[in-house]
Design a protein around this motif. Sequence first.
Motif, short mmCIF file in Angstrom:
data_model
loop_
_atom_site.label_atom_id
_atom_site.label_comp_id
_atom_site.label_asym_id
_atom_site.label_seq_id
_atom_site.Cartn_x
_atom_site.Cartn_y
_atom_site.Cartn_z
N SER A 1 0.83 -1.21 0.00
CA SER A 1 0.00 0.00 0.00
C SER A 1 0.87 1.26 0.00
CB SER A 1 -0.92 0.00 1.23
OG SER A 1 -0.16 -0.02 2.43
N TYR A 2 2.05 1.16 0.59
CA TYR A 2 2.97 2.31 0.60
C TYR A 2 3.45 2.61 -0.83
CZ TYR A 2 3.06 0.99 5.52
OH TYR A 2 2.69 0.65 6.80
N ALA A 3 3.79 1.57 -1.57
CA ALA A 3 4.22 1.75 -2.95
C ALA A 3 3.10 2.36 -3.78
CB ALA A 3 4.66 0.41 -3.54
N GLU A 4 1.89 1.88 -3.55
CA GLU A 4 0.73 2.40 -4.29
C GLU A 4 0.56 3.89 -4.03
OE1 GLU A 4 -2.59 0.03 -3.14
OE2 GLU A 4 -1.68 -1.84 -3.82
N GLU A 5 0.65 4.30 -2.78
CA GLU A 5 0.48 5.71 -2.45
C GLU A 5 1.60 6.57 -3.06
OE1 GLU A 5 0.01 8.74 1.38
OE2 GLU A 5 -0.04 6.56 1.70
N LEU A 6 2.82 6.08 -2.97
CA LEU A 6 3.94 6.83 -3.53
C LEU A 6 3.77 7.02 -5.03
CD1 LEU A 6 6.95 5.25 -1.61
CD2 LEU A 6 6.14 7.61 -1.42
N TYR A 7 3.38 5.96 -5.72
CA TYR A 7 3.26 6.07 -7.17
C TYR A 7 2.10 6.97 -7.57
CZ TYR A 7 2.47 5.11 -12.04
OH TYR A 7 2.26 5.28 -13.40
N HIS A 8 0.92 6.71 -7.02
CA HIS A 8 -0.27 7.43 -7.47
C HIS A 8 -0.29 8.87 -6.99
CE1 HIS A 8 -2.14 3.99 -9.37
NE2 HIS A 8 -1.90 3.26 -8.30
N ARG B 1 7.30 3.06 -11.33
CA ARG B 1 6.64 2.01 -10.53
C ARG B 1 7.67 1.19 -9.75
NH1 ARG B 1 1.27 0.66 -11.57
NH2 ARG B 1 0.27 1.94 -13.19
N ILE B 2 8.76 0.84 -10.40
CA ILE B 2 9.80 0.06 -9.73
C ILE B 2 10.43 0.86 -8.61
CG2 ILE B 2 12.08 -0.99 -10.08
CD1 ILE B 2 11.11 -1.67 -12.97
N LEU B 3 10.70 2.14 -8.86
CA LEU B 3 11.27 3.02 -7.84
C LEU B 3 10.35 3.11 -6.63
CD1 LEU B 3 13.44 5.26 -7.10
CD2 LEU B 3 11.82 6.89 -8.13
N CYS B 4 9.07 3.34 -6.87
CA CYS B 4 8.10 3.47 -5.77
C CYS B 4 7.96 2.16 -5.01
CB CYS B 4 6.75 3.92 -6.31
SG CYS B 4 6.73 5.63 -6.91
N ASN B 5 8.05 1.05 -5.72
CA ASN B 5 7.94 -0.25 -5.05
C ASN B 5 9.12 -0.49 -4.12
OD1 ASN B 5 6.25 -2.66 -4.87
ND2 ASN B 5 8.10 -3.72 -5.58
N ILE B 6 10.32 -0.07 -4.53
CA ILE B 6 11.50 -0.22 -3.68
C ILE B 6 11.33 0.60 -2.40
CG2 ILE B 6 13.95 0.37 -3.49
CD1 ILE B 6 14.22 -0.42 -6.45
N PHE B 7 10.95 1.86 -2.53
CA PHE B 7 10.74 2.70 -1.35
C PHE B 7 9.59 2.15 -0.50
CE2 PHE B 7 13.16 6.17 -3.44
CZ PHE B 7 13.93 6.57 -2.36
N GLY B 8 8.51 1.72 -1.15
CA GLY B 8 7.36 1.20 -0.41
C GLY B 8 7.71 -0.04 0.39
N ASN B 9 8.48 -0.93 -0.18
CA ASN B 9 8.88 -2.14 0.55
C ASN B 9 9.79 -1.80 1.72
OD1 ASN B 9 7.41 -3.99 -0.92
ND2 ASN B 9 9.04 -4.37 -2.40
N ASP B 10 10.63 -0.78 1.56
CA ASP B 10 11.48 -0.37 2.68
C ASP B 10 10.65 0.18 3.84
OD1 ASP B 10 13.78 -1.14 1.42
OD2 ASP B 10 14.45 0.87 0.86
N ILE B 11 9.60 0.93 3.50
CA ILE B 11 8.71 1.42 4.56
C ILE B 11 7.99 0.25 5.22
CG2 ILE B 11 6.67 2.84 5.04
CD1 ILE B 11 7.47 4.58 2.61
N LYS B 12 7.48 -0.65 4.41
CA LYS B 12 6.76 -1.83 4.91
C LYS B 12 7.63 -2.66 5.83
CE LYS B 12 4.50 -6.06 3.24
NZ LYS B 12 4.15 -6.84 2.02
N ASN B 13 8.90 -2.81 5.48
CA ASN B 13 9.82 -3.65 6.26
C ASN B 13 10.43 -2.93 7.45
OD1 ASN B 13 9.41 -5.74 4.43
ND2 ASN B 13 11.16 -5.16 3.16
N GLY B 14 10.12 -1.65 7.61
CA GLY B 14 10.66 -0.89 8.73
C GLY B 14 12.05 -0.36 8.49
#
Length: 481
Positions: free
Chosen positions: A14-21, A425-438
């Motif tokens: 969900s973090y990646a989704e918010e960052l991208y959109h 999308r790939i960039l946002c997914n990387i940042f989003g996963n880092d947020i998700k993983n703490g």
Amino acid sequence: MNSLITDNFLLTSSYAEELYHSFAKDLPIIDYHNHLPPNEIATNKQFKNLTKVWLDGDHYKWRAMRNLGIEEKYITGKASDEEKFKKWGYAVPYTMRNPLYHWSHLELKRYFGIDSPINEKTAGSIYKDCNTLLQKEEFRTQGLLKMMNAEVVCSTDDPIDDLKHHKSIANSNFDVLTLPTFRPDNIINIDAIEFTTYIETLSDVSNVKIKDLESLLKAIESRIEYFHENGCRLSDHGLSHAYAGKFSKKKVDAILKDRIEEKNLSTKEINIYKSAILFYLGKFYALKEWTMQLHLGPIRDTNKLLLKQIGINAGVDSIGDFQQAESLANYLNMLNDDGSLPKTIIYNSNPSDNDLFATMAGNFSEGGVKGKVQFGAAWWFLDQKDGIEKQINSLSNMGLLSCAVGMLTDSRSFLSFTRHEYYRRILCNIFGNDIKNGDLPNDMQWIGKIVSDICYNNAKSFFDFQDIKSKTRTQQTSINK
């Protein structure tokens, strides 16, 4: 079958989704390096059919089709355009896990609104439907660029080009800033068979009789000034590696005179000449406050039989294994010691050199300039999901990803601008996963700002294109005389 290209394609949190959109999706595109034909933009070309806009000249697709054993007549040969497209439709399902599978469906979705998968059964109807759309005004070249929210596109142009198509665009009402890029490979490649013929042409267009090093540098300076007047703010070089050997003007002058007289040169003499010309070019770029791009490392045209049959850009190139570190460091240091290091982007074609390039970029800084030397986005064989992720991770680990100037198409295709979306999308997914993983804080505003900077704002600031359009238009009357 459900559509592959959903709103949250490649976004796994969900973090990646918010960052991208919220922070990336709607940003304009600054495509600061591509190989689009300026004449096709200037004339607002209308493509006859989908094969012409999507397959012609696309060596990525050609390679895949050849790997499947498809006969060359259906790739670059005499088969009809419809037959060629249907063979491509047959090939697409076999490209799964190759970026072509993602790119193809993303391009069909964004440009033509087609959700269905492309395969042997659907190729015929897709071809027909897209051909109908291609007859509409908005599917001409200028419309395709506007469709992708392109703000700036920079083509790649030889120093002898008269830039008449760029002048035409500058004098038109087309509001996508379209600028040339200075690509002097033919001046550097003294070992090329056509070198002396090229130098004669350069003499003609620069009005400088090239007979020695001094006159060659005058001709180069003249062409750089001409390109600058027509909006050019970047150069580009396609090299196996940087050249940074020791040289003297006297020695380079003698080498050039020998070559003009069609005498054979030694490998050492060739390298001395290339080192000198690359150094002088860097000095010229710094004086004009241009950005220099160095695309390093590939082996080109390896299949000589196919090269003879089809010509260059046939899709028979490979990643090289050249030694990059010492020559690149020496070259950048030569210019830096001289006070003549321009803003520079270094692109790597070998994934084993990612960390090398990321650390090299961080060696040369300047107060007041954010990311003066950039480790450029994943390029050529590396501009796929895994390659983009590895480039981002190397830059993050060894430098500052927050300074990066984002993606580029490096493409001859007007349907390739979805690669910016792919990268975002790939960039946002990387940042989003880092947020998700703490690993990063859940600070969406700050991380969103970093994402927006990488996708658009950094490039806008780094290249400073804002005032060029008005300047170039006011200059056209005198330049055209």
